[in-house]
Write a protein that holds these residues in place. Structure first.
Motif, PDB file in Angstrom:
ATOM      1  N   GLY A 143       0.992  -0.948  -0.230  1.00  0.00           N
ATOM      2  CA  GLY A 143       0.003   0.004  -0.235  1.00  0.00           C
ATOM      3  C   GLY A 143       1.052   0.975  -0.243  1.00  0.00           C
ATOM      4  N   TYR A 144       0.191   2.213  -0.499  1.00  0.00           N
ATOM      5  CA  TYR A 144       1.114   3.567  -0.398  1.00  0.00           C
ATOM      6  C   TYR A 144       1.419   4.028   1.212  1.00  0.00           C
ATOM      7  CZ  TYR A 144      -0.973   4.776  -4.580  1.00  0.00           C
ATOM      8  OH  TYR A 144      -1.649   4.456  -6.090  1.00  0.00           O
ATOM      9  N   THR A 145       1.152   3.599   1.915  1.00  0.00           N
ATOM     10  CA  THR A 145       2.021   3.686   3.300  1.00  0.00           C
ATOM     11  C   THR A 145       2.772   3.156   3.731  1.00  0.00           C
ATOM     12  OG1 THR A 145      -1.259   4.181   4.754  1.00  0.00           O
ATOM     13  CG2 THR A 145       1.379   3.429   5.960  1.00  0.00           C
ATOM     14  N   GLY A 146       3.184   1.737   3.129  1.00  0.00           N
ATOM     15  CA  GLY A 146       4.159   1.028   3.801  1.00  0.00           C
ATOM     16  C   GLY A 146       5.310   1.713   2.260  1.00  0.00           C
ATOM     17  N   LEU A 147       4.996   1.976   0.762  1.00  0.00           N
ATOM     18  CA  LEU A 147       5.823   2.029   0.154  1.00  0.00           C
ATOM     19  C   LEU A 147       6.022   3.939   0.525  1.00  0.00           C
ATOM     20  CD1 LEU A 147       6.349   2.611  -2.930  1.00  0.00           C
ATOM     21  CD2 LEU A 147       4.806   3.860  -3.328  1.00  0.00           C
ATOM     22  N   PHE A 148       5.531   4.902   1.256  1.00  0.00           N
ATOM     23  CA  PHE A 148       6.340   6.081   1.558  1.00  0.00           C
ATOM     24  C   PHE A 148       6.841   5.961   2.858  1.00  0.00           C
ATOM     25  CE2 PHE A 148       3.344   7.642  -1.200  1.00  0.00           C
ATOM     26  CZ  PHE A 148       4.235   8.160  -1.946  1.00  0.00           C
ATOM     27  N   GLY A 149       6.692   4.712   3.851  1.00  0.00           N
ATOM     28  CA  GLY A 149       7.659   4.931   4.730  1.00  0.00           C
ATOM     29  C   GLY A 149       8.396   4.030   4.439  1.00  0.00           C
ATOM     30  N   ILE A 150       8.733   3.058   3.549  1.00  0.00           N
ATOM     31  CA  ILE A 150      10.727   2.670   2.878  1.00  0.00           C
ATOM     32  C   ILE A 150      10.837   3.374   2.755  1.00  0.00           C
ATOM     33  CG2 ILE A 150      11.179   1.039   1.332  1.00  0.00           C
ATOM     34  CD1 ILE A 150       8.659  -0.977   1.338  1.00  0.00           C
ATOM     35  N   ALA A 151      10.476   4.209   1.757  1.00  0.00           N
ATOM     36  CA  ALA A 151      10.836   5.572   1.263  1.00  0.00           C
ATOM     37  C   ALA A 151      11.620   6.206   2.042  1.00  0.00           C
ATOM     38  CB  ALA A 151      10.097   6.111   0.226  1.00  0.00           C
ATOM     39  N   THR A 152      10.884   6.611   3.374  1.00  0.00           N
ATOM     40  CA  THR A 152      10.880   7.619   4.634  1.00  0.00           C
ATOM     41  C   THR A 152      12.064   7.068   5.514  1.00  0.00           C
ATOM     42  OG1 THR A 152       9.253   8.651   5.058  1.00  0.00           O
ATOM     43  CG2 THR A 152      10.788   8.390   6.520  1.00  0.00           C
ATOM     44  N   VAL A 153      12.453   6.033   5.280  1.00  0.00           N
ATOM     45  CA  VAL A 153      13.734   4.925   6.272  1.00  0.00           C
ATOM     46  C   VAL A 153      14.740   5.478   4.893  1.00  0.00           C
ATOM     47  CG1 VAL A 153      14.237   3.018   6.782  1.00  0.00           C
ATOM     48  CG2 VAL A 153      11.717   4.497   8.016  1.00  0.00           C
ATOM     49  N   LEU A 154      14.529   4.840   3.827  1.00  0.00           N
ATOM     50  CA  LEU A 154      15.328   4.634   2.630  1.00  0.00           C
ATOM     51  C   LEU A 154      16.235   6.129   3.107  1.00  0.00           C
ATOM     52  CD1 LEU A 154      17.350   2.841   1.164  1.00  0.00           C
ATOM     53  CD2 LEU A 154      15.298   2.558  -0.471  1.00  0.00           C
ATOM     54  N   SER A 155      15.712   7.076   2.702  1.00  0.00           N
ATOM     55  CA  SER A 155      16.291   8.268   1.815  1.00  0.00           C
ATOM     56  C   SER A 155      17.072   9.029   3.287  1.00  0.00           C
ATOM     57  CB  SER A 155      14.466   9.544   2.232  1.00  0.00           C
ATOM     58  OG  SER A 155      15.636  10.551   1.994  1.00  0.00           O
TER      59      SER A 155
END
Length: 428
Positions: free
Chosen positions: A395-407
């Motif tokens: 989902g979008y929550t998981g996608l942007f969560g991964i992006a936040t940590v990876l960033s």
């Protein structure tokens, strides 16, 4: 010993203020010239083809045409090593001898394209490959020219010019093209694009570049680029460290950019609003972001700017994740997040390209810059390829969560690799 272009240029003494202004004006035209065919294919043609009944599977093949932009580092050493000598072009200067014929080639192919059926995918792909190949080669020569000729304290301004010019190219190649096509049809529209592309050649008259050959036709005595090679770039500790930086720093962005439009659609934003955000609004944000980045780099420094933009990017990803997770329906907030992301992305490109210019060695200006810019594009593309899978699975929550940590992780790792004292971070 490798010499990096921290304070001077490839031809010796740094250009004076008037010469620097002419260089910047020349770069406007050269980068706009690249944007016109790129966004014709990336943005306008898919809509035109779909309107003409072409299948989505066939339209998806246009993505293959971006390969030359990613692989241009393979022939960048050739463009770096020698001028193009056909028909006496070397008398125009090393970089200009490549820029003028490749741009003329783009114009000629656009004129041909205007009189061929756009619904024929063999025509679209065949001509498109040739056009993007020529435009990619022009890009190598233009980036090499900018890297050589801009003084260290002008790099941010030069890359702001590039970012703003690309935004203009977006408007011409995408928004203007679709408007003209809707009003006048295919042939007049593409002929207008060909005419605008031809007009950009006038900017080459402002290029500050000596002839690459003497009156006798022999190579002119100057600091040359005979040593340009990919092996040399990868062995250079400055270029190599920035290459790693480019691959790490951009790791989080492809997975969010590719899902940006679906995210907006799935959160109820009207298509006409999305179109506005992708067109005129994005171009305006690009112009503003490019100028703001140049100002910020000069005032705060390159390292501090890259750090700040990385944190801002992380905050935007976190905001999008919270928006999706909380099930918000605040369209003004959604639009604000997208606008902030667009501005920061244009600012980031200016900062990264300024860093790449600082890392480029004099004898490999075009090769080094092209290799570094292709590296960050490559990791961006990898993220784009997996973004849909992640969005479907998490989902979008998981996608942007991964992006936040990876960033955050990638920001820390990249700046640890290239600290404030790194030669490529110096802007004055």
């Amino acid at each position: 010993m490798t010499t990096h272009s921290i304070t001077g240029t490839i031809t010796g003494a740094a250009p004076n203020a008037g010469a620097q202004r002419r260089i910047l004006i020349a770069l406007v035209g050269l980068y706009v010239a690249q944007g016109i065919p790129m966004y014709l294919y990336a943005a306008a043609l898919p809509a035109i083809l779909r309107d003409g009944g072409v299948s989505r599977s066939a339209i998806g093949l246009i993505g293959v045409l971006m390969a030359p932009m990613m692989l241009k580092f393979l022939w960048a050493p050739l463009v770096d090593r020698m001028p193009l000598r056909l028909f006496g072009l070397a008398r125009l200067g090393h970089r200009r001898s490549w820029i003028v014929p490749t741009q003329l080639g783009v114009v000629a192919l656009l004129v041909l394209f205007a009189f061929l059926p756009p619904a024929n995918m063999w025509v679209v792909l065949g001509l498109g490959f040739c056009i993007i190949m020529l435009s990619s080669t022009q890009d190598i020569a233009t980036d090499g020219y900018a890297t050589e000729r801009l003084k260290a304290n002008q790099r941010a301004r030069g890359n702001a010019v590039q970012g703003g010019s690309v935004a203009i190219g977006v408007v011409i190649g995408s928004s203007l093209t679709l408007y003209l096509y809707n009003q006048f049809g295919w042939t007049p529209t593409i002929l207008v694009l060909a005419g605008l592309s031809a007009a950009t050649l006038l900017f080459t008259l402002l290029m500050d570049e000596p002839p690459a050959v003497t009156q006798a036709g022999q190579p002119a005595p100057q600091i040359g680029t005979a040593g340009a090679s990919l092996r040399g770039a990868l062995k250079d500790p400055v270029t190599y460290s920035v290459l790693g930086f480019a691959l790490i720093y951009r790791a989080s962005e492809g997975i969010t950019k590719a899902m940006e439009k679906p995210f907006l659609v799935d959160n109820g934003l009207a298509l006409e609003v999305i179109g506005y955000l992708s067109g005129a609004s994005a171009a305006t944000a690009g112009l503003f972001g490019a100028a703001l980045a140049a100002w910020t780099i000069r005032r705060a420094g390159l390292w501090q700017t890259i750090l700040g933009l990385g944190l801002l990017r992380t905050g935007v990803f976190l905001g999008c994740g919270l928006y999706a997770g909380l099930g918000l329906h605040l369209h003004w907030l959604l639009i604000a997040l997208v606008a902030l992301n667009t501005v920061s992305r244009y600012m980031e490109i200016v900062a990264l390209y300024s860093l790449f210019m600082g890392a480029a060695a004099k004898e490999r200006a075009g090769t080094d810059f092209t290799l570094l810019s292709c590296a960050q594009l490559f990791v961006f593309m990898i993220g784009s390829l997996v973004s849909g899978v992640l969005a479907d699975a998490l989902g979008y929550t998981g996608l942007f969560g991964i992006a936040t940590v990876l960033s955050l992780v990638s920001l820390w790792a990249a700046l640890k690799r290239v600290p404030p004292s790194h030669p490529a971070m110096q802007v004055s």
